[in-house]
Motif scaffolding. Structure first.
Motif, mmCIF file in Angstrom:
data_model
loop_
_atom_site.group_PDB
_atom_site.id
_atom_site.type_symbol
_atom_site.label_atom_id
_atom_site.label_comp_id
_atom_site.label_asym_id
_atom_site.label_seq_id
_atom_site.Cartn_x
_atom_site.Cartn_y
_atom_site.Cartn_z
ATOM 1 N N VAL A 10 0.846 -1.202 0.000
ATOM 2 C CA VAL A 10 0.000 0.000 0.000
ATOM 3 C C VAL A 10 0.880 1.250 0.000
ATOM 4 C CG1 VAL A 10 -1.638 1.350 1.377
ATOM 5 C CG2 VAL A 10 -2.022 -1.100 1.023
ATOM 6 N N LEU A 11 1.904 1.270 0.825
ATOM 7 C CA LEU A 11 2.797 2.428 0.874
ATOM 8 C C LEU A 11 3.515 2.641 -0.459
ATOM 9 C CD1 LEU A 11 4.274 2.051 4.472
ATOM 10 C CD2 LEU A 11 2.609 3.755 3.671
ATOM 11 N N PHE A 12 3.937 1.559 -1.102
ATOM 12 C CA PHE A 12 4.579 1.690 -2.416
ATOM 13 C C PHE A 12 3.600 2.248 -3.451
ATOM 14 C CE2 PHE A 12 7.844 -1.793 -1.349
ATOM 15 C CZ PHE A 12 8.777 -0.854 -0.953
ATOM 16 N N GLN A 13 2.347 1.815 -3.392
ATOM 17 C CA GLN A 13 1.354 2.333 -4.338
ATOM 18 C C GLN A 13 1.118 3.826 -4.123
ATOM 19 O OE1 GLN A 13 0.224 0.438 -6.936
ATOM 20 N NE2 GLN A 13 1.775 -0.872 -6.034
ATOM 21 N N MET A 14 1.004 4.228 -2.869
ATOM 22 C CA MET A 14 0.807 5.645 -2.563
ATOM 23 C C MET A 14 2.034 6.456 -2.970
ATOM 24 S SD MET A 14 -1.094 5.211 1.114
ATOM 25 C CE MET A 14 -0.910 6.930 1.517
ATOM 26 N N LYS A 15 3.209 5.946 -2.656
ATOM 27 C CA LYS A 15 4.452 6.618 -3.035
ATOM 28 C C LYS A 15 4.543 6.766 -4.540
ATOM 29 C CE LYS A 15 7.993 4.245 -4.364
ATOM 30 N NZ LYS A 15 8.969 4.171 -5.478
ATOM 31 N N HIS A 16 4.174 5.728 -5.263
ATOM 32 C CA HIS A 16 4.262 5.768 -6.717
ATOM 33 C C HIS A 16 3.301 6.809 -7.288
ATOM 34 C CE1 HIS A 16 5.563 4.082 -10.533
ATOM 35 N NE2 HIS A 16 4.349 4.376 -10.946
ATOM 36 N N MET A 17 2.083 6.834 -6.781
ATOM 37 C CA MET A 17 1.099 7.807 -7.259
ATOM 38 C C MET A 17 1.607 9.238 -7.032
ATOM 39 S SD MET A 17 -2.747 8.638 -5.950
ATOM 40 C CE MET A 17 -2.125 9.134 -4.358
ATOM 41 N N PHE A 18 2.081 9.522 -5.825
ATOM 42 C CA PHE A 18 2.541 10.879 -5.548
ATOM 43 C C PHE A 18 3.794 11.231 -6.346
ATOM 44 C CE2 PHE A 18 -0.327 10.556 -1.931
ATOM 45 C CZ PHE A 18 -0.944 11.805 -2.005
ATOM 46 N N ALA A 19 4.772 10.326 -6.389
ATOM 47 C CA ALA A 19 6.026 10.624 -7.082
ATOM 48 C C ALA A 19 5.832 10.772 -8.590
ATOM 49 C CB ALA A 19 7.059 9.538 -6.787
ATOM 50 N N ASP A 20 4.967 9.952 -9.176
ATOM 51 C CA ASP A 20 4.779 10.016 -10.633
ATOM 52 C C ASP A 20 3.777 11.071 -11.076
ATOM 53 O OD1 ASP A 20 6.639 8.187 -11.502
ATOM 54 O OD2 ASP A 20 5.191 6.908 -12.523
ATOM 55 N N TYR A 21 2.791 11.381 -10.252
ATOM 56 C CA TYR A 21 1.709 12.237 -10.740
ATOM 57 C C TYR A 21 1.543 13.556 -10.005
ATOM 58 C CZ TYR A 21 0.693 8.028 -13.289
ATOM 59 O OH TYR A 21 0.811 6.947 -14.102
ATOM 60 N N PHE A 22 2.090 13.710 -8.811
ATOM 61 C CA PHE A 22 1.927 14.951 -8.060
ATOM 62 C C PHE A 22 3.252 15.670 -7.821
ATOM 63 C CE2 PHE A 22 -1.836 12.512 -7.055
ATOM 64 C CZ PHE A 22 -2.845 13.461 -7.109
ATOM 65 N N LEU A 23 4.348 14.942 -7.761
ATOM 66 C CA LEU A 23 5.643 15.522 -7.410
ATOM 67 C C LEU A 23 6.617 15.491 -8.585
ATOM 68 C CD1 LEU A 23 6.035 13.850 -3.890
ATOM 69 C CD2 LEU A 23 5.240 16.172 -4.403
ATOM 70 N N GLN A 24 6.112 15.758 -9.786
ATOM 71 C CA GLN A 24 6.963 15.698 -10.967
ATOM 72 C C GLN A 24 6.776 16.978 -11.791
ATOM 73 O OE1 GLN A 24 8.257 12.511 -14.348
ATOM 74 N NE2 GLN A 24 6.426 12.038 -13.254
ATOM 75 N N PRO A 25 7.520 18.026 -11.452
ATOM 76 C CA PRO A 25 7.398 19.273 -12.201
ATOM 77 C C PRO A 25 7.978 19.148 -13.610
ATOM 78 C CG PRO A 25 9.133 19.461 -10.566
ATOM 79 C CD PRO A 25 8.464 18.126 -10.351
ATOM 80 N N GLU A 26 7.809 20.173 -14.384
ATOM 81 C CA GLU A 26 8.195 20.173 -15.802
ATOM 82 C C GLU A 26 9.656 19.773 -16.020
ATOM 83 O OE1 GLU A 26 8.157 20.376 -19.861
ATOM 84 O OE2 GLU A 26 6.429 20.346 -18.500
ATOM 85 N N PHE A 27 10.583 20.244 -15.193
ATOM 86 C CA PHE A 27 11.996 19.917 -15.435
ATOM 87 C C PHE A 27 12.265 18.427 -15.301
ATOM 88 C CE2 PHE A 27 12.580 19.858 -10.854
ATOM 89 C CZ PHE A 27 13.689 19.063 -10.643
ATOM 90 N N MET A 28 11.410 17.695 -14.600
ATOM 91 C CA MET A 28 11.573 16.243 -14.491
ATOM 92 C C MET A 28 10.941 15.519 -15.676
ATOM 93 S SD MET A 28 10.806 15.396 -10.519
ATOM 94 C CE MET A 28 11.731 16.085 -9.167
ATOM 95 N N ARG A 29 10.011 16.163 -16.345
ATOM 96 C CA ARG A 29 9.258 15.505 -17.424
ATOM 97 C C ARG A 29 9.829 15.759 -18.807
ATOM 98 N NH1 ARG A 29 4.939 18.015 -14.612
ATOM 99 N NH2 ARG A 29 4.635 19.362 -16.422
ATOM 100 N N SER A 30 10.505 16.865 -19.034
ATOM 101 C CA SER A 30 10.942 17.218 -20.387
ATOM 102 C C SER A 30 12.359 16.719 -20.658
ATOM 103 C CB SER A 30 10.877 18.733 -20.568
ATOM 104 O OG SER A 30 11.749 19.366 -19.662
ATOM 105 N N GLY A 31 12.611 16.343 -21.907
ATOM 106 C CA GLY A 31 13.937 15.920 -22.327
ATOM 107 C C GLY A 31 14.406 14.606 -21.758
#
Length: 124
Positions: A10-31
């Motif tokens: 459960v903790l890994f699922q929550m961590k994954h959701m936040f890290a991939d979808y809430f804590l990923q600003p543009e500089f982490m997504r581009s390039g």
């Protein structure tokens, strides 16, 4: 042990959701198709930090916690790089079915990483 494994999942699922979808600003997504990409490294470090926090909730020797968190960082970095190489290298966008197949394989690979982490934790 069963309860601890379920708590970790459960903790890994929550961590994954936040890290991939809430804590990923543009500089982490581009390039991200560039191998030595600081944003992707920072994103993988967010995941590794989340893994360490999750493992701290259950009895985990510090050395094992560090090894599993660093392993998650290295694996996550490479899974994301490969997905970016496939999608960006092929010019795929969310309008293309191939983009979603790549996203699905990417997410499955991350989930299988968590299964491997749990297996190592449970047998250590």
């Amino acid at each position: 042990m069963t309860t601890e494994l379920l708590v970790l999942m459960v903790l890994f699922q929550m961590k994954h959701m936040f890290a991939d979808y809430f804590l990923q600003p543009e500089f982490m997504r581009s390039g991200r198709d560039t191998y030595l990409h600081f944003g992707r490294l920072a994103h993988a470090a967010v995941h590794a930090t989340g893994t360490a926090i999750a493992l701290a909730f259950v009895p985990t020797p510090l050395t094992l916690l560090a090894i599993l968190a660093i392993g998650d960082l290295v694996i996550h970095f490479h899974i994301d790089w490969l997905k970016a190489r496939v999608t960006d290298g092929s010019g795929l966008t969310p309008a293309d079915a191939g983009f979603w197949r790549a996203a699905g394989v990417d997410q499955a690979a991350h989930q299988l990483t968590y299964v491997a982490i749990l297996a190592v934790w449970a047998t250590a």
